[in-house]
Motif scaffolding. Sequence first.
Motif, PDB file in Angstrom:
ATOM      1  N   LEU A  63      58.771  60.571  54.612  1.00 18.65           N
ATOM      2  CA  LEU A  63      60.220  60.913  55.462  1.00 18.65           C
ATOM      3  C   LEU A  63      60.012  62.130  56.217  1.00 18.65           C
ATOM      4  CD1 LEU A  63      63.046  58.422  55.267  1.00 18.65           C
ATOM      5  CD2 LEU A  63      61.289  57.854  56.307  1.00 18.65           C
ATOM      6  N   THR A  64      60.500  63.712  55.514  1.00 16.08           N
ATOM      7  CA  THR A  64      60.133  64.180  55.491  1.00 16.08           C
ATOM      8  C   THR A  64      58.728  64.995  56.440  1.00 16.08           C
ATOM      9  OG1 THR A  64      61.308  64.969  53.770  1.00 16.08           O
ATOM     10  CG2 THR A  64      60.194  66.517  54.148  1.00 16.08           C
ATOM     11  N   ALA A  65      57.760  64.766  55.512  1.00 14.49           N
ATOM     12  CA  ALA A  65      56.183  65.249  56.195  1.00 14.49           C
ATOM     13  C   ALA A  65      55.677  64.505  57.723  1.00 14.49           C
ATOM     14  CB  ALA A  65      55.053  64.329  55.461  1.00 14.49           C
ATOM     15  N   GLU A  66      56.529  63.096  57.642  1.00 12.00           N
ATOM     16  CA  GLU A  66      56.558  62.834  59.761  1.00 12.00           C
ATOM     17  C   GLU A  66      57.232  63.692  60.339  1.00 12.00           C
ATOM     18  OE1 GLU A  66      57.680  58.693  58.431  1.00 12.00           O
ATOM     19  OE2 GLU A  66      55.954  57.738  58.194  1.00 12.00           O
ATOM     20  N   ALA A  67      58.665  64.208  59.970  1.00 17.78           N
ATOM     21  CA  ALA A  67      59.757  64.442  59.983  1.00 17.78           C
ATOM     22  C   ALA A  67      58.729  66.200  60.908  1.00 17.78           C
ATOM     23  CB  ALA A  67      60.953  64.952  59.599  1.00 17.78           C
ATOM     24  N   LYS A  68      57.549  66.693  59.838  1.00 14.56           N
ATOM     25  CA  LYS A  68      57.469  67.692  59.933  1.00 14.56           C
ATOM     26  C   LYS A  68      56.140  67.512  61.158  1.00 14.56           C
ATOM     27  CE  LYS A  68      58.094  69.733  55.792  1.00 14.56           C
ATOM     28  NZ  LYS A  68      57.039  70.740  54.353  1.00 14.56           N
ATOM     29  N   GLY A  69      56.041  66.276  61.937  1.00 13.26           N
ATOM     30  CA  GLY A  69      54.663  66.813  62.941  1.00 13.26           C
ATOM     31  C   GLY A  69      53.477  66.554  62.141  1.00 13.26           C
ATOM     32  N   LEU A  70      53.280  66.028  60.750  1.00 14.91           N
ATOM     33  CA  LEU A  70      52.001  66.051  60.181  1.00 14.91           C
ATOM     34  C   LEU A  70      51.336  64.252  60.940  1.00 14.91           C
ATOM     35  CD1 LEU A  70      52.487  66.929  56.401  1.00 14.91           C
ATOM     36  CD2 LEU A  70      52.348  68.075  57.963  1.00 14.91           C
ATOM     37  N   SER A  71      49.618  65.230  61.364  1.00 13.92           N
ATOM     38  CA  SER A  71      48.683  63.777  61.333  1.00 13.92           C
ATOM     39  C   SER A  71      49.198  62.620  60.299  1.00 13.92           C
ATOM     40  CB  SER A  71      47.630  64.294  61.458  1.00 13.92           C
ATOM     41  OG  SER A  71      46.945  64.813  60.109  1.00 13.92           O
ATOM     42  N   PRO A  72      49.179  61.432  60.489  1.00  9.94           N
ATOM     43  CA  PRO A  72      49.245  60.078  59.921  1.00  9.94           C
ATOM     44  C   PRO A  72      48.289  60.160  58.947  1.00  9.94           C
ATOM     45  CG  PRO A  72      49.521  59.776  62.271  1.00  9.94           C
ATOM     46  CD  PRO A  72      49.108  61.066  62.566  1.00  9.94           C
ATOM     47  N   THR A  73      46.851  60.450  58.760  1.00  8.32           N
ATOM     48  CA  THR A  73      45.611  60.508  58.044  1.00  8.32           C
ATOM     49  C   THR A  73      46.350  61.658  56.680  1.00  8.32           C
ATOM     50  OG1 THR A  73      44.571  60.476  59.873  1.00  8.32           O
ATOM     51  CG2 THR A  73      43.289  60.538  58.162  1.00  8.32           C
ATOM     52  N   LYS A  74      46.910  62.616  57.578  1.00  5.16           N
ATOM     53  CA  LYS A  74      46.845  63.795  56.172  1.00  5.16           C
ATOM     54  C   LYS A  74      48.273  63.160  55.576  1.00  5.16           C
ATOM     55  CE  LYS A  74      48.531  68.605  55.336  1.00  5.16           C
ATOM     56  NZ  LYS A  74      47.406  68.404  53.924  1.00  5.16           N
ATOM     57  N   ILE A  75      49.070  62.422  55.668  1.00  2.01           N
ATOM     58  CA  ILE A  75      50.238  61.815  55.393  1.00  2.01           C
ATOM     59  C   ILE A  75      49.618  60.922  54.188  1.00  2.01           C
ATOM     60  CG2 ILE A  75      52.046  60.681  55.551  1.00  2.01           C
ATOM     61  CD1 ILE A  75      53.100  61.953  58.117  1.00  2.01           C
ATOM     62  N   LEU A  76      49.146  59.676  54.548  1.00  2.00           N
ATOM     63  CA  LEU A  76      48.712  58.474  54.098  1.00  2.00           C
ATOM     64  C   LEU A  76      47.647  59.744  52.947  1.00  2.00           C
ATOM     65  CD1 LEU A  76      47.329  56.193  53.736  1.00  2.00           C
ATOM     66  CD2 LEU A  76      45.064  56.255  55.513  1.00  2.00           C
ATOM     67  N   ARG A  77      46.811  60.337  52.610  1.00  2.00           N
ATOM     68  CA  ARG A  77      46.004  60.607  51.782  1.00  2.00           C
ATOM     69  C   ARG A  77      46.924  61.673  51.158  1.00  2.00           C
ATOM     70  NH1 ARG A  77      43.115  63.374  54.816  1.00  2.00           N
ATOM     71  NH2 ARG A  77      44.001  65.410  54.081  1.00  2.00           N
ATOM     72  N   SER A  78      47.586  62.642  51.908  1.00  2.00           N
ATOM     73  CA  SER A  78      48.135  63.900  50.343  1.00  2.00           C
ATOM     74  C   SER A  78      49.766  63.691  49.653  1.00  2.00           C
ATOM     75  CB  SER A  78      48.091  64.706  51.387  1.00  2.00           C
ATOM     76  OG  SER A  78      46.600  64.991  51.597  1.00  2.00           O
ATOM     77  N   TYR A  79      49.936  62.310  50.654  1.00  2.00           N
ATOM     78  CA  TYR A  79      51.777  62.181  50.179  1.00  2.00           C
ATOM     79  C   TYR A  79      51.899  60.501  50.117  1.00  2.00           C
ATOM     80  CZ  TYR A  79      53.198  66.516  52.658  1.00  2.00           C
ATOM     81  OH  TYR A  79      53.086  68.304  52.660  1.00  2.00           O
ATOM     82  N   ALA A  80      51.242  59.478  50.114  1.00  2.00           N
ATOM     83  CA  ALA A  80      51.665  58.093  50.563  1.00  2.00           C
ATOM     84  C   ALA A  80      50.674  57.603  49.365  1.00  2.00           C
ATOM     85  CB  ALA A  80      51.087  57.174  51.762  1.00  2.00           C
ATOM     86  N   ALA A  81      49.396  57.801  49.886  1.00  2.00           N
ATOM     87  CA  ALA A  81      48.503  57.979  48.840  1.00  2.00           C
ATOM     88  C   ALA A  81      48.239  57.577  47.188  1.00  2.00           C
ATOM     89  CB  ALA A  81      46.904  56.676  49.460  1.00  2.00           C
ATOM     90  N   ARG A  82      47.780  59.103  47.558  1.00  2.00           N
ATOM     91  CA  ARG A  82      47.814  60.305  46.171  1.00  2.00           C
ATOM     92  C   ARG A  82      49.221  59.431  44.931  1.00  2.00           C
ATOM     93  NH1 ARG A  82      48.129  66.652  46.167  1.00  2.00           N
ATOM     94  NH2 ARG A  82      47.706  67.064  43.872  1.00  2.00           N
ATOM     95  N   ASN A  83      50.636  59.268  45.498  1.00  2.00           N
ATOM     96  CA  ASN A  83      50.932  58.670  45.037  1.00  2.00           C
ATOM     97  C   ASN A  83      51.653  57.161  44.836  1.00  2.00           C
ATOM     98  OD1 ASN A  83      53.311  61.430  44.248  1.00  2.00           O
ATOM     99  ND2 ASN A  83      52.882  61.384  46.517  1.00  2.00           N
ATOM    100  N   ALA A  84      51.661  56.674  45.256  1.00  3.22           N
ATOM    101  CA  ALA A  84      51.331  55.434  45.363  1.00  3.22           C
ATOM    102  C   ALA A  84      50.178  54.654  44.580  1.00  3.22           C
ATOM    103  CB  ALA A  84      50.776  54.245  46.218  1.00  3.22           C
ATOM    104  N   VAL A  85      48.923  55.940  44.284  1.00  2.00           N
ATOM    105  CA  VAL A  85      47.430  55.542  43.060  1.00  2.00           C
ATOM    106  C   VAL A  85      48.029  55.295  41.565  1.00  2.00           C
ATOM    107  CG1 VAL A  85      46.315  57.113  43.302  1.00  2.00           C
ATOM    108  CG2 VAL A  85      45.284  55.240  43.387  1.00  2.00           C
ATOM    109  N   LEU A  86      49.351  56.198  41.133  1.00  2.00           N
ATOM    110  CA  LEU A  86      48.942  56.389  39.472  1.00  2.00           C
ATOM    111  C   LEU A  86      48.914  55.249  38.946  1.00  2.00           C
ATOM    112  CD1 LEU A  86      50.882  59.699  40.182  1.00  2.00           C
ATOM    113  CD2 LEU A  86      49.142  59.647  39.674  1.00  2.00           C
TER     114      LEU A  86
END
Length: 329
Positions: free
Chosen positions: A228-251
């Motif tokens: 949610l913080t990454a979305e509030a910063k205005g980061l692109s959906p692709t970057k949020i998917l790759r660097s935040y969501a998928a990176r932690n969900a894949v563990l």
Amino acid sequence: MRFVLRKLGFYAVALWAALTLNFAIPRLMPGNPVDILLARLQQRGGQVTAETRTAYALLLGGDSDQPILEQYVQYLGNLLRGDLGVSVSYFPARVSDVILQSLPWTIVLVGLATVITAILGVLLGAFVGWKPGTWLDSLVPATTLMASMPYFWLALVLVYFLARNLGWFPMQGGFDVTLQPGWNADFIGSAIQHGFLPALTIVLASIGGWLLGMRNMMVSTLSEDYVLTAEAKGLSPTKILRSYAARNAVLPSVAGFAISLGFVVSGSVITEQVFSYPGIGSRLLMAVSNNDFALMQGMFLFITLSVLAANLVVDLLYGLIDPRTRARS
């Protein structure tokens, strides 16, 4: 360092326990490998004497009439020397030779199928979880339906349609028996053609678990504060998917992948049996059918070592990725 030593000590004890079970379980089964060989000798018109029985018992690594403790000590000593004994099913071949002949087939088939399944499942699960409730979610029931099917039934369906009716692939075997095995284009092409259907069976039957697991982790991760913080910063959906969501969900999937690689050595018994594939699974089934203690123990040993090694690697990697696991250990 203490964390690593604790893990090594734990897995050393686990290895000893596994070796002890490996020794005990085949001996709890009915039958005697020496008697099986003598029965085969009699069927071929051979004479069975007390001297013959003693010779066969020594050839197989000791007589089962010995005290169980002596058999156990002899078993551990043979393992330290790398002597896995002689196979009854493939007599007079040694167990190590039988395993080394079939191991590459299983590693290539099940190993590549596992890698492909994990990659496809994780990628599809990440995209499905990123957009929950869309048409992509329809992939989940389809893949879980295939995962719920028995291996042998799915294999027979593929054989019927793709091999028998369409004739695209061979129905059984690991390669064309008219070819000489070796590193040449004809043999490699034949092996790939024969291995495609078994690999496709493993992929279709396994991809649902990877997809569903990654999808659920993605849905849970999207509600975390850092996303949610990454979305509030205005980061692109692709970057949020790759660097935040998928990176932690894949563990969790990484841990599951490492453990799955450990089970590659055991192969897929049912799939190899349906396709008459010359891998570890078919050899293991033959060993169980013939009460081949030495071959069973040798294969169980390889399976045990691979699974323990995979779990050890996962534990050590988690210690590096998440320092909290070291603090709790």
